[in-house]
Design a protein around this motif. Structure first.
Motif, PDB file in Angstrom:
ATOM      1  N   ILE A   1       0.866  -1.173   0.000  1.00 24.44           N
ATOM      2  CA  ILE A   1       0.000   0.000   0.000  1.00 24.44           C
ATOM      3  C   ILE A   1       0.904   1.224   0.000  1.00 24.44           C
ATOM      4  CG2 ILE A   1      -1.715   1.323   1.282  1.00 24.44           C
ATOM      5  CD1 ILE A   1      -1.507  -2.429   1.750  1.00 24.44           C
ATOM      6  N   PRO A   2       0.801   2.087  -1.006  1.00 22.14           N
ATOM      7  CA  PRO A   2       1.741   3.211  -1.123  1.00 22.14           C
ATOM      8  C   PRO A   2       1.637   4.191   0.043  1.00 22.14           C
ATOM      9  CG  PRO A   2       0.491   2.876  -3.159  1.00 22.14           C
ATOM     10  CD  PRO A   2      -0.155   2.037  -2.110  1.00 22.14           C
ATOM     11  N   ALA A   3       2.706   4.914   0.271  1.00 13.60           N
ATOM     12  CA  ALA A   3       2.743   5.919   1.332  1.00 13.60           C
ATOM     13  C   ALA A   3       1.613   6.927   1.149  1.00 13.60           C
ATOM     14  CB  ALA A   3       4.094   6.629   1.330  1.00 13.60           C
ATOM     15  N   GLU A   4       0.937   7.224   2.276  1.00  7.11           N
ATOM     16  CA  GLU A   4      -0.120   8.228   2.363  1.00  7.11           C
ATOM     17  C   GLU A   4      -1.382   7.868   1.588  1.00  7.11           C
ATOM     18  OE1 GLU A   4       1.318  12.151   1.584  1.00  7.11           O
ATOM     19  OE2 GLU A   4       3.056  11.927   2.915  1.00  7.11           O
ATOM     20  N   ALA A   5      -1.446   6.672   1.015  1.00  8.14           N
ATOM     21  CA  ALA A   5      -2.664   6.250   0.323  1.00  8.14           C
ATOM     22  C   ALA A   5      -3.748   5.917   1.345  1.00  8.14           C
ATOM     23  CB  ALA A   5      -2.387   5.038  -0.555  1.00  8.14           C
ATOM     24  N   VAL A   6      -4.984   6.277   1.011  1.00  8.39           N
ATOM     25  CA  VAL A   6      -6.143   5.927   1.836  1.00  8.39           C
ATOM     26  C   VAL A   6      -7.091   5.133   0.946  1.00  8.39           C
ATOM     27  CG1 VAL A   6      -8.055   6.772   3.217  1.00  8.39           C
ATOM     28  CG2 VAL A   6      -5.869   7.994   3.247  1.00  8.39           C
ATOM     29  N   LEU A   7      -7.152   3.827   1.156  1.00  2.00           N
ATOM     30  CA  LEU A   7      -7.943   2.965   0.279  1.00  2.00           C
ATOM     31  C   LEU A   7      -9.419   3.062   0.630  1.00  2.00           C
ATOM     32  CD1 LEU A   7      -5.786  -0.282  -0.016  1.00  2.00           C
ATOM     33  CD2 LEU A   7      -5.572   1.900  -1.223  1.00  2.00           C
ATOM     34  N   GLU A   8     -10.239   3.216  -0.408  1.00  2.00           N
ATOM     35  CA  GLU A   8     -11.672   3.314  -0.195  1.00  2.00           C
ATOM     36  C   GLU A   8     -12.346   1.955  -0.109  1.00  2.00           C
ATOM     37  OE1 GLU A   8     -13.311   5.791  -3.217  1.00  2.00           O
ATOM     38  OE2 GLU A   8     -12.255   7.603  -2.532  1.00  2.00           O
ATOM     39  N   ARG A   9     -11.661   0.921  -0.528  1.00  2.00           N
ATOM     40  CA  ARG A   9     -12.189  -0.445  -0.403  1.00  2.00           C
ATOM     41  C   ARG A   9     -11.037  -1.398  -0.099  1.00  2.00           C
ATOM     42  NH1 ARG A   9     -11.633  -3.761  -4.922  1.00  2.00           N
ATOM     43  NH2 ARG A   9     -10.831  -2.745  -6.821  1.00  2.00           N
TER      44      ARG A   9
END
Length: 387
Positions: free
Chosen positions: A108-116
């Motif tokens: 999961i990339p840095a600062e990413a916020v996954l919506e699902r």
């Protein structure tokens, strides 16, 4: 705090429930069942993966469903083995790591916020050949994500899953063992939690003949938090074993462990071993571990052993609890006095027992599915009037 600095800062502490590890397979003797960490496990039902059975099987089909930006790849070398600080602490883990030729990596990339969520499904297609597997899940700095690992079908599997939660990241990993009745799964999970990072592990076990999970966590810096939740349901003849070790290797860290299980049917057997080690450097930490078991029929066995090993008195709080019991007569009486049948009252009590954990999974479609699975398990025995 780098791994080298962390290692140098820690004094060697011997834990009787977590022996010193080694990547060398020959450093781990073939278990006999007399060892503390193996005394509950039915070794004869492991199909010799604890000894020398080949682990080169490929009887499974993997599928992936990941949001855009998430990197899912197969790494065809040994570069990721031990990236979380994992050092195999038993022979099965060491053999699986040595014989796995590649690693599945989810980043999961840095600062990413996954919506699902990210979904990884392993569909076993046979038990004739045992299989070794290795996976790495990495949540880079300040990212937020949920990863769901689902195991289904028939398989003999020995695997290592390494999880790295970098500084400030928030990661939830939901692991669901929904195997067919003939599956054998011995899994090892090691988590390293960075500074001010948060990690939640939800471990759900329903199927399989023998399922044993060893889950360990440590901290790469202060302020990290670990939450481990577990739900399991054992039927006749089934062996489900969870062993947990939280190693507080940094100050101002937290851990909370809650596992709940139900058993029904002749020779259903569950084992829960919880161990928390608080090192001298881990001042100001908070920890609590709890295991609850609900025995639904005669002929079941639930073993539950919580442990605390404390090297410093400078802590905010530490505790543990364990209980194994049948249906609460007062609860059943209250429900029946309101005109509810005995079978329906039993069903409501079991759902109430599990629901507080199910609601914490954080994936609505999974929460609905788990509630339905609990209902299906009850229908096998309890709701047929076995009590």
């Amino acid at each position: 705090m780098t791994a080298e600095v962390l290692e140098n800062a820690l004094e060697k502490v011997e834990s009787h429930l977590h022996p010193e590890g080694s990547f060398d397979v020959d450093a781990h003797e073939v278990p006999t069942g007399r060892e503390e960490i193996w005394r509950f496990t039915p070794l004869k039902r492991l199909r010799e993966i604890h000894a020398d059975a080949p682990l080169a099987g490929t009887s499974y089909t993997p599928t992936f469903d990941a949001p855009e930006g998430v990197k899912v790849e197969r790494v065809e070398d040994d570069s990721l083995k031990g990236v979380s600080g994992l050092v195999p602490w038993d022979r099965i883990s060491a053999r699986a790591l040595a014989e796995t030729k590649s690693s599945l990596a989810v980043t999961i990339p840095a600062e990413a916020v996954l919506e699902r969520p990210v979904f990884v499904t392993i569909e076993g297609t046979g038990t004739d050949e045992a299989t070794a597997a290795h996976a790495v899940i990495r949540a880079e700095r300040f990212s937020r994500a949920i990863v769901v690992l689902r195991f289904e079908g028939s398989m003999t599997l020995a695997d290592n899953v390494e999880i790295v939660v970098e500084d400030g990241a928030q990661l939830t990993v939901v692991s669901i063992d929904d195997w067919a009745d003939d599956a054998v799964h011995v899994g090892h999970r090691h988590i390293r939690v960075g500074r001010d990072a948060q990690f939640k592990h939800v471990d759900i076990t329903f199927g399989g003949d023998v399922v044993r999970h060893d889950t360990t966590a440590d901290y790469a810096g202060p302020g990290g938090a670990v939450e481990m939740l577990g739900l399991y349901f054992a039927d006749a003849g089934q062996h489900i074993e969870h062993r947990l070790f939280v190693d507080h290797t940094a100050p101002k860290t937290k851990s909370n462990v809650v596992y709940k299980g139900a058993l029904q049917g002749e020779k259903a057997h569950t084992v829960w071993i919880g161990n928390v080690l608080i090192r001298k450097v881990a001042e100001g930490i908070e920890t609590y571990e709890e295991n609850r078991n609900l025995v639904l029929t005669d002929g079941c066995q639930a073993d539950s052993v919580p442990n605390l090993e404390i090297e410093t008195g400078e802590i905010e709080g530490a505790g543990h609890a364990s209980a194994t019991a049948r249906f609460d007569d007062e609860q059943l009486f209250y429900l029946r006095s309101r005109g509810i049948s005995e079978k329906e009252a039993q069903r409501l009590v079991v759902h109430g027992f599990f629901n507080d954990l199910i609601r914490q999974v954080g994936v609505p479609e999974l929460e609905e599915s788990l509630a339905a699975t609990v209902e299906a398990e009850l229908a096998k025995n309890v709701l047929e009037g076995a009590l």
